[in-house]
Scaffold this motif. Sequence first.
Motif, PDB file in Angstrom:
ATOM      1  N   ILE A 128     109.433  -2.273  57.689  1.00  0.00           N
ATOM      2  CA  ILE A 128     109.925  -1.047  57.008  1.00  0.00           C
ATOM      3  C   ILE A 128     110.440  -1.365  55.715  1.00  0.00           C
ATOM      4  N   ARG A 163     110.832  -2.320  48.737  1.00  0.00           N
ATOM      5  CA  ARG A 163     110.368  -1.051  49.207  1.00  0.00           C
ATOM      6  C   ARG A 163     110.682  -0.038  48.060  1.00  0.00           C
ATOM      7  N   ILE A 206     106.828   5.850  55.938  1.00  0.00           N
ATOM      8  CA  ILE A 206     106.846   4.478  56.497  1.00  0.00           C
ATOM      9  C   ILE A 206     106.099   4.656  57.998  1.00  0.00           C
ATOM     10  N   GLU A 226     102.374   4.734  57.338  1.00  0.00           N
ATOM     11  CA  GLU A 226     101.909   3.478  56.921  1.00  0.00           C
ATOM     12  C   GLU A 226     101.692   2.571  58.134  1.00  0.00           C
ATOM     13  N   VAL A 268     103.889  -1.830  53.904  1.00  0.00           N
ATOM     14  CA  VAL A 268     103.982  -1.557  55.371  1.00  0.00           C
ATOM     15  C   VAL A 268     102.679  -1.681  56.204  1.00  0.00           C
TER      16      VAL A 268
END
Length: 410
Positions: free
Chosen positions: A176, A386, A3, A6, A181
């Motif tokens: 997030i 996610r 994360i 990104e 992201v």
Amino acid sequence: MQIAKEAVEGGIDWIEIGTPFIKSEGMDAIRTLRENFPEHTIVADMKIADTGSLEVEMAAKAGADIVMVMATADDSTIKDALQAAQKYGVRLMADLISTPKPVQRAVELDRIGVDIINIHMGIDQQMTGKTPVDLVFEIASKIRADIAVAGGLDEQTAARSVEAGADIVIVGGNIIHTDNVTEATKKIRRSVDNPQLNQAKKLDMDEEMRKLFMEISTPNISDAMHRQGAMKNIKPMLNDTKMVGPAITVQTFEGDWAKTVEAIDKAKEGNVIVIYNGSSHIAPWGGLATLSSLNRGIAGVVVDGAVRDIEEIRKIGLPIFATSNVPNAGDPKGFGEVNALINCGGQKVKPGDYIIGDENGVVVVPAERAYEIARRAKEVQKTEERLFDEIRRGGTLSEILKLKKWEKQK
């Protein structure tokens, strides 16, 4: 780590290591991010409430550039933390989360010499509709320290924060918990750099709540309510259906359809009629009542029991949920009550409670918690999006959730 990578691609300046992450992994969380992102500012949200010098030293030696202390901590703790921050060359940020008098405390912290004041609405506060943006206006003109703002910020509220006087914008879930992201970060970046371009009309709480409930699923809502609220044995009579609205309740008996029809006239536009019938073999509801409800602007109907005229109901298209469909109806005897506390699908329902239905079934959300649950369910949805993205990349659900690590120890 993924994360963070990104988000860096999307243009973030700082990386914050949140309190749950630090509690889970300790100072190694700071060390790992410092090692992998040597050019980025690392914020350690230690939420220091005591032993200020010791905890600042720990975070600083692990690689943090900014360390967070609770604004509610005693002045002696904050002064001790500040001395340690100066000694180790880091900055001290004071978090106003849950501070009883945030404006007064911000001025006091500024006088002590804290580097950054973080105007922060915690996740639980955000769920009830509180926002940090209004406080920025109040505090910005009263202190010299840099102002950070955090708490449920999106493109619009991030832009408003900058216009209100924030120097630092901290964004968590709306980056997030997304399935892209990098793109989410770019959107926030653009809104912070060009706040005048993000002037979308702010919805009132009722409008926002309805919008959220329409966007999320009943499983999301059930998860947000800790697996509560789901009606038993209630199924949609139409495919690809969605229903949201406050309840008008009907208590009737085995096919007596008098009160169910009277409820149509009492209902307001956007209401959901919720009926306890007491029988899955005799219907208190059918095609004529459905058309009448559609004309009145009713959002849908839930019957703990049977409905009939299923072909007409499907042609009309109004969301109807029931335990079964049968050919036979009862008679309009007039027993029962409208707008009384009822039990439907094993759940207590009172007038005004929010009813949400989709292809998974129906959930009831107490009116007094409806906005909060809508917000919490939206966060559940973001987290699942996610997880779907990480599974598509090749991970397994067990690996991603680290189930073995977090099993309850015996």
